[in-house]
Design a protein around this motif. Structure first.
Motif, PDB file in Angstrom:
ATOM      1  N   VAL A  72      37.726  51.729  30.852  1.00 50.18           N
ATOM      2  CA  VAL A  72      38.745  52.099  31.845  1.00 50.18           C
ATOM      3  C   VAL A  72      38.990  50.925  32.790  1.00 50.18           C
ATOM      4  O   VAL A  72      40.138  50.600  33.128  1.00 50.18           O
ATOM      5  CB  VAL A  72      38.316  53.359  32.627  1.00 50.18           C
ATOM      6  N   GLY A  73      37.920  50.263  33.195  1.00 47.37           N
ATOM      7  CA  GLY A  73      38.062  49.081  34.042  1.00 47.37           C
ATOM      8  C   GLY A  73      38.791  47.958  33.327  1.00 47.37           C
ATOM      9  O   GLY A  73      39.604  47.240  33.927  1.00 47.37           O
ATOM     10  N   VAL A  74      38.506  47.798  32.047  1.00 51.43           N
ATOM     11  CA  VAL A  74      39.195  46.779  31.247  1.00 51.43           C
ATOM     12  C   VAL A  74      40.695  47.076  31.206  1.00 51.43           C
ATOM     13  O   VAL A  74      41.531  46.173  31.374  1.00 51.43           O
ATOM     14  CB  VAL A  74      38.624  46.730  29.814  1.00 51.43           C
ATOM     15  N   ASN A  75      41.041  48.333  31.005  1.00 57.02           N
ATOM     16  CA  ASN A  75      42.457  48.710  30.961  1.00 57.02           C
ATOM     17  C   ASN A  75      43.136  48.425  32.297  1.00 57.02           C
ATOM     18  O   ASN A  75      44.250  47.896  32.346  1.00 57.02           O
ATOM     19  CB  ASN A  75      42.588  50.194  30.608  1.00 57.02           C
ATOM     20  N   ALA A  76      42.447  48.751  33.392  1.00 56.66           N
ATOM     21  CA  ALA A  76      43.003  48.477  34.723  1.00 56.66           C
ATOM     22  C   ALA A  76      43.226  46.981  34.917  1.00 56.66           C
ATOM     23  O   ALA A  76      44.252  46.553  35.464  1.00 56.66           O
ATOM     24  CB  ALA A  76      42.063  49.018  35.802  1.00 56.66           C
TER      25      ALA A  76
END
Length: 388
Positions: free
Chosen positions: A150-154
């Motif tokens: 999720v952090g990577v996507n953000a």
């Protein structure tokens, strides 16, 4: 028993017509531009927070998605719709939607300084609300979900935005707010919460799926990406080097916001101006020419065609409605809940009905003179219920 055809004729229309919608847009804009500063700031904070929640939801559902490019974007757009639904239904002040306030400005109902004051206060309040959400989401470690994906996507969302060149960002900003303001415009047709939600979903889903740029959403997306750029676990999971995310900074944030904000203003204001030109240009011609001389080329003061109801008849009908609303609590409740039904049988134009429905005190007093205190209070409360 009444014939079926007669009963059908008395049914309330499913939606407000465009001529009613434009009056609601105008009167709502007057209310928004006239708010006190504290209310404007607090409602602006809420809108930034709400749009940020839509961005959080969008980030989550598009993480590690395997539906393919188009369907993945579609799902992200549906999730992001949460933001504007909260803004419209819960009530708040959103900069991009408030671009429609150009309508009362063109009608000379508000001044240019009132318009710019609203935009300025709301814009920076939206920013503050979005940043508050970034802090909350960061410390909630939302970004660590799904093994930091999720952090990577953000991070990747923010990186794509800050690397967008000025001209594409400008035009994506224009297209974004055309769709956002069309969603808000359609809300003026709605008679229920369900209807408002339905008319919001498709335009908002479209702008997100198409990759258009929303300045207030970017106030969450990019700072969230900036926070992720400093997390070693996220960078490792993303498999990127510092050089690849070098623009995910405060400077990159500003470079994105400038063209996107300009584009949002152009796109959203164009929607308000076009509907004003179509539906209010002739009606407001005299006052507009007097107050906005440069608009004279677009409007012409013409002799009004003879109406079925003369002004005296309409004034009498208005006074009758207002007097009954003051003295008859049952009629007042019906006027609040179902104005179309309550106003049946009165010789009123669509404009007069729209003014009574929305509580446009200024318009009513221009026709019948100063209203008494109880009626002004009731009408003001009606007007305050009109949201976008």
């Amino acid at each position: 028993m009444q014939p079926i055809a007669e009963k059908l004729d008395k049914l309330v229309p499913d939606a407000h017509q465009p001529v009613e919608m434009v009056h609601k847009m105008e009167s709502t804009g007057v209310t928004k531009a006239s708010r006190d500063t504290l209310s404007m700031v607090l409602l602006g904070l809420l809108a930034g927070f709400f749009i940020g929640l839509g961005a959080v939801f969008c980030t989550l559902v598009t993480t590690n998605i395997s539906l393919g490019f188009g369907l993945g974007k579609l799902l992200g757009g549906l999730a992001f719709s949460l933001g504007l639904i909260l803004v419209v239904v819960a009530g708040s002040e959103l900069f991009t939607g408030n671009c429609l306030i150009v309508a009362p400005w063109m009608s000379a109902r508000i001044s240019g300084s009132q318009l710019l004051r609203n935009w300025g206060i709301v814009y920076f309040s939206n920013l503050a609300g979005a940043l508050i959400l970034v802090v909350l989401i960061f410390y909630a470690q939302f970004w660590a979900l799904d093994s930091y994906r999720v952090g990577v996507n953000a991070l990747m969302i923010a990186n794509a935005k800050v690397n967008l060149a000025f001209v594409p960002a400008l035009y994506r900003g224009i297209m974004c707010n055309v769709l956002v303001c069309l969603a808000v415009w359609l809300c003026f047709a709605a008679r229920s919460v369900t209807s408002r939600i339905l008319v919001i979903v498709f335009p908002i889903t479209a702008f997100v799926a198409c990759g258009f740029e929303h300045s207030i959403a970017n106030m969450f997306f990019i700072p969230m990406g900036m926070a992720m750029a400093g997390q070693a676990e996220v960078a490792q999971a993303a498999g990127v080097t510092a050089a690849q995310i070098t623009n995910v900074t405060a400077l990159g944030f500003v470079h994105n916001l400038i063209p996107v904000t300009i584009g949002n203003v152009i796109g959203g204001s164009s929607v308000g101006m076009l509907y004003w030109l179509v539906f209010l240009r002739k009606e407001r011609a005299a006052e507009v020419v007097a107050a906005r001389r440069w608009l004279g080329r677009f409007v012409t003061v013409e002799a009004q065609p003879q109406k079925v109801w003369t002004p005296d008849v309409e004034t009498t009908a208005l006074l009758s409605v207002l007097a009954k609303a003051r003295d008859d609590a049952t009629f007042l409740a019906q006027l609040s809940e179902n104005p179309d039904k309550a106003l049946e049988g009165y010789n009123l134009t669509d404009e007069a009905k729209a003014a009574l429905s929305s509580g446009d005190v200024h318009w009513l007093e221009s026709r019948v003179g100063m209203l008494d205190a109880p009626l002004r209070t009731w009408l003001s409360s009606r007007l305050s219920q009109e949201k976008w």
